[in-house]
Design a protein around this motif. Structure first.
Motif, PDB file in Angstrom:
ATOM      1  N   GLN A   1       0.749  -1.149  -0.126  1.00 43.00           N
ATOM      2  CA  GLN A   1       0.022  -0.108  -0.227  1.00 43.00           C
ATOM      3  C   GLN A   1       0.808   1.303   0.064  1.00 43.00           C
ATOM      4  OE1 GLN A   1      -2.474  -0.467   3.319  1.00 43.00           O
ATOM      5  NE2 GLN A   1      -4.167  -1.606   2.488  1.00 43.00           N
ATOM      6  N   HIS A   2       1.998   1.245   0.563  1.00 38.50           N
ATOM      7  CA  HIS A   2       2.855   2.415   0.825  1.00 38.50           C
ATOM      8  C   HIS A   2       4.342   1.848   0.565  1.00 38.50           C
ATOM      9  CE1 HIS A   2      -0.436   4.928   2.340  1.00 38.50           C
ATOM     10  NE2 HIS A   2      -0.754   3.894   3.308  1.00 38.50           N
ATOM     11  N   PRO A   3       4.725   1.667  -0.775  1.00 39.47           N
ATOM     12  CA  PRO A   3       5.920   1.119  -0.977  1.00 39.47           C
ATOM     13  C   PRO A   3       6.998   2.158  -0.852  1.00 39.47           C
ATOM     14  CG  PRO A   3       4.760   1.741  -3.154  1.00 39.47           C
ATOM     15  CD  PRO A   3       3.855   1.818  -2.020  1.00 39.47           C
ATOM     16  N   GLU A   4       6.887   3.535  -0.649  1.00 38.83           N
ATOM     17  CA  GLU A   4       7.809   4.387  -0.433  1.00 38.83           C
ATOM     18  C   GLU A   4       8.136   4.475   1.111  1.00 38.83           C
ATOM     19  OE1 GLU A   4       3.990   6.390   0.887  1.00 38.83           O
ATOM     20  OE2 GLU A   4       4.795   5.056  -0.707  1.00 38.83           O
ATOM     21  N   ARG A   5       7.448   3.933   2.212  1.00 36.13           N
ATOM     22  CA  ARG A   5       7.741   3.795   3.525  1.00 36.13           C
ATOM     23  C   ARG A   5       8.878   3.003   3.682  1.00 36.13           C
ATOM     24  NH1 ARG A   5       1.871   3.653   6.205  1.00 36.13           N
ATOM     25  NH2 ARG A   5       1.133   5.913   5.786  1.00 36.13           N
ATOM     26  N   VAL A   6       9.626   3.264   4.827  1.00 35.72           N
ATOM     27  CA  VAL A   6      10.791   2.627   5.053  1.00 35.72           C
ATOM     28  C   VAL A   6      10.606   1.338   5.748  1.00 35.72           C
ATOM     29  CG1 VAL A   6      12.971   2.759   6.312  1.00 35.72           C
ATOM     30  CG2 VAL A   6      12.389   4.865   5.006  1.00 35.72           C
ATOM     31  N   LEU A  15      15.659   0.279   3.550  1.00 36.92           N
ATOM     32  CA  LEU A  15      15.073  -0.660   2.575  1.00 36.92           C
ATOM     33  C   LEU A  15      13.720  -0.381   2.576  1.00 36.92           C
ATOM     34  CD1 LEU A  15      15.475  -3.034   0.536  1.00 36.92           C
ATOM     35  CD2 LEU A  15      15.172  -4.615   2.482  1.00 36.92           C
ATOM     36  N   ARG A  16      13.146   0.206   1.535  1.00 38.91           N
ATOM     37  CA  ARG A  16      11.578   0.572   1.608  1.00 38.91           C
ATOM     38  C   ARG A  16      10.940  -0.635   1.168  1.00 38.91           C
ATOM     39  NH1 ARG A  16      11.674   6.270   2.218  1.00 38.91           N
ATOM     40  NH2 ARG A  16      13.795   6.966   1.570  1.00 38.91           N
ATOM     41  N   TYR A  17       9.538  -0.612   1.665  1.00 38.79           N
ATOM     42  CA  TYR A  17       8.565  -1.362   1.399  1.00 38.79           C
ATOM     43  C   TYR A  17       8.510  -1.979   0.044  1.00 38.79           C
ATOM     44  CZ  TYR A  17       6.878  -2.249   6.242  1.00 38.79           C
ATOM     45  OH  TYR A  17       6.690  -2.233   7.443  1.00 38.79           O
ATOM     46  N   GLY A  18       8.538  -1.193  -0.963  1.00 40.20           N
ATOM     47  CA  GLY A  18       8.394  -1.701  -2.268  1.00 40.20           C
ATOM     48  C   GLY A  18       9.804  -2.495  -2.880  1.00 40.20           C
ATOM     49  N   ALA A  19      10.912  -1.902  -2.256  1.00 38.01           N
ATOM     50  CA  ALA A  19      12.064  -2.835  -2.585  1.00 38.01           C
ATOM     51  C   ALA A  19      12.169  -4.171  -1.835  1.00 38.01           C
ATOM     52  CB  ALA A  19      13.291  -2.186  -2.234  1.00 38.01           C
ATOM     53  N   LEU A  20      11.731  -4.098  -0.684  1.00 36.47           N
ATOM     54  CA  LEU A  20      11.608  -5.426   0.101  1.00 36.47           C
ATOM     55  C   LEU A  20      10.582  -6.334  -0.547  1.00 36.47           C
ATOM     56  CD1 LEU A  20      12.055  -7.138   2.712  1.00 36.47           C
ATOM     57  CD2 LEU A  20      10.133  -5.693   3.709  1.00 36.47           C
ATOM     58  N   ASP A  21       9.681  -5.880  -0.884  1.00 37.60           N
ATOM     59  CA  ASP A  21       8.777  -6.661  -1.688  1.00 37.60           C
ATOM     60  C   ASP A  21       9.108  -7.321  -3.037  1.00 37.60           C
ATOM     61  OD1 ASP A  21       5.931  -7.925  -1.979  1.00 37.60           O
ATOM     62  OD2 ASP A  21       5.344  -6.442  -3.347  1.00 37.60           O
ATOM     63  N   ARG A  22       9.661  -6.418  -3.604  1.00 36.40           N
ATOM     64  CA  ARG A  22      10.443  -6.981  -5.131  1.00 36.40           C
ATOM     65  C   ARG A  22      11.359  -7.937  -4.899  1.00 36.40           C
ATOM     66  NH1 ARG A  22       9.711  -1.405  -6.101  1.00 36.40           N
ATOM     67  NH2 ARG A  22      12.081  -1.079  -5.793  1.00 36.40           N
ATOM     68  N   ARG A  23      12.357  -7.537  -3.948  1.00 39.90           N
ATOM     69  CA  ARG A  23      13.571  -8.497  -3.764  1.00 39.90           C
ATOM     70  C   ARG A  23      13.173  -9.831  -3.215  1.00 39.90           C
ATOM     71  NH1 ARG A  23      17.831  -4.822  -0.699  1.00 39.90           N
ATOM     72  NH2 ARG A  23      18.829  -7.059  -0.402  1.00 39.90           N
ATOM     73  N   SER A  24      12.029  -9.707  -2.288  1.00 41.31           N
ATOM     74  CA  SER A  24      11.892 -11.067  -1.493  1.00 41.31           C
ATOM     75  C   SER A  24      11.162 -12.016  -2.508  1.00 41.31           C
ATOM     76  CB  SER A  24      11.111 -10.722  -0.325  1.00 41.31           C
ATOM     77  OG  SER A  24       9.919 -10.198  -0.509  1.00 41.31           O
ATOM     78  N   VAL A  54      14.822 -10.411   4.189  1.00 40.15           N
ATOM     79  CA  VAL A  54      14.365 -10.294   2.785  1.00 40.15           C
ATOM     80  C   VAL A  54      14.305 -12.063   2.526  1.00 40.15           C
ATOM     81  CG1 VAL A  54      15.331 -10.233   0.471  1.00 40.15           C
ATOM     82  CG2 VAL A  54      15.585  -8.488   1.850  1.00 40.15           C
ATOM     83  N   ALA A  55      15.378 -12.660   3.005  1.00 42.03           N
ATOM     84  CA  ALA A  55      15.575 -14.124   2.754  1.00 42.03           C
ATOM     85  C   ALA A  55      14.213 -14.595   3.417  1.00 42.03           C
ATOM     86  CB  ALA A  55      16.928 -14.689   3.049  1.00 42.03           C
ATOM     87  N   ALA A  56      14.163 -14.542   4.783  1.00 42.13           N
ATOM     88  CA  ALA A  56      13.048 -15.051   5.397  1.00 42.13           C
ATOM     89  C   ALA A  56      11.784 -14.900   4.992  1.00 42.13           C
ATOM     90  CB  ALA A  56      12.750 -14.685   6.717  1.00 42.13           C
TER      91      ALA A  56
END
Length: 295
Positions: A1-6, A15-24, A54-56
């Motif tokens: 919902q808020h990919p820009e948040r840390v 590491l922002r939510y958008g990047a965490l979602d994409r990488r995982s 990220v891995a978990a």
């Protein structure tokens, strides 16, 4: 919902939510291609870090269960746990790959996987997780001293998440910390509630371990935390130094017996306790100065 948040912050690097979602999600696809399957354990042997989260998360997105291991465990213990759990894949980092030699699993470096996972994700991994599916397998010493695996389901982690956020008022504006090692079940209690509500998790610098208690507490005092966990011995040391965190609302302690609490703090002190089999927390109560100390 808020990919820009840390989502995660360490050493000032977010590491922002958008990047965490994409990488995982990308890593989850790699794991599925390598044979990761529903309810199968995948070993995770990493130091406390954003990469470990990220891995978990990737393991959970793949439908598998993460099997957390502390890289500081003796080699014989690591080998026993991986073999006993039947983990066919082990994720570590470049610094620890050599130490995994002799372990009966496919050893992957998160550093290499992360580099490959920068490509766009074609689609989310197939939804395979159920409430009764395994979220993680945590090995304890056991009453005999022989490590035994405790299988924790998604439904009980979800229960922990909802209770934690409601009990301690953690929401998307919140800032919390993660000081527990990957091999300690308190990590699940620190990280998943925060990520589920969109809060920010602060992690200590890579060179500050829990044995570096003064450095750890100096870092802790400098973070804009409102809810935070400290192992009981670390909290007791902070009390003895009369440390007063400037923004903290609630300090959660656990993992050991509190021996004394003689002076109220500007923040509430909550003593939580629970065996691994009860998904981190089974009892919780506020500690009052000079009152009976409870678990």
């Amino acid at each position: 919902q808020h990919p820009e948040r840390v989502a995660l912050c360490r050493d000032g690097g977010p590491l922002r939510y958008g990047a965490l979602d994409r990488r995982s999600a990308a890593l989850a696809q790699r794991l599925r291609a390598l044979g990761a399957d529903i309810d199968t354990p995948i070993a995770l042997c990493l130091p406390r870090s954003p990469q470990a989260v990220v891995a978990a998360l990737a393991i959970l997105k793949a439908g598998s269960a993460y099997l957390p291991l502390d890289p500081e465990y003796p080699a014989a213990r690591l080998r026993h746990i991986v073999q006993d759990a039947g983990a066919a894949i082990l994720i570590t980092d470049d610094a620890h790959v050599a130490a995994m030699d002799g372990i009966a699993a496919q050893v992957l470096s998160i550093d290499a996987l992360d580099a490959m996972s920068q490509d766009a994700v074609s689609a989310e991994p197939e939804e395979t997780t159920t409430a009764g599916g395994l979220a993680y397998v945590m090995y304890t010493s056991g009453s005999t001293g022989q490590p035994k695996g405790v299988m924790v389901e998604h439904r009980t982690v979800e229960n922990l998440v909802h209770w934690h956020c409601e009990a301690f008022g953690l929401d998307a504006t919140g800032h919390t910390s993660s000081v527990a090692g990957v091999g300690f079940d308190a990590m699940a209690w620190e990280v998943w509630p925060a990520l589920c509500v969109g809060a920010t998790v602060h992690l200590p610098p890579a060179n500050v371990g829990n044995e570096n208690i003064d450095e750890l507490l100096a870092w802790w005092l400098a973070q804009p935390l409102d809810v935070s966990f400290l192992p009981t011995p670390v909290a007791e040391y902070a009390f003895s130094q009369s440390l007063q965190h400037p923004t903290l609302r609630i300090l959660l302690i656990g993992g050991d017996r509190l021996r004394q609490f003689t002076q109220e703090r500007r923040f509430a002190v909550i003593n939580n306790y629970g065996p691994t089999e009860a998904t981190v927390v089974a009892t919780s109560g506020r500690v009052r100065a000079g009152q009976v100390l409870h678990i």
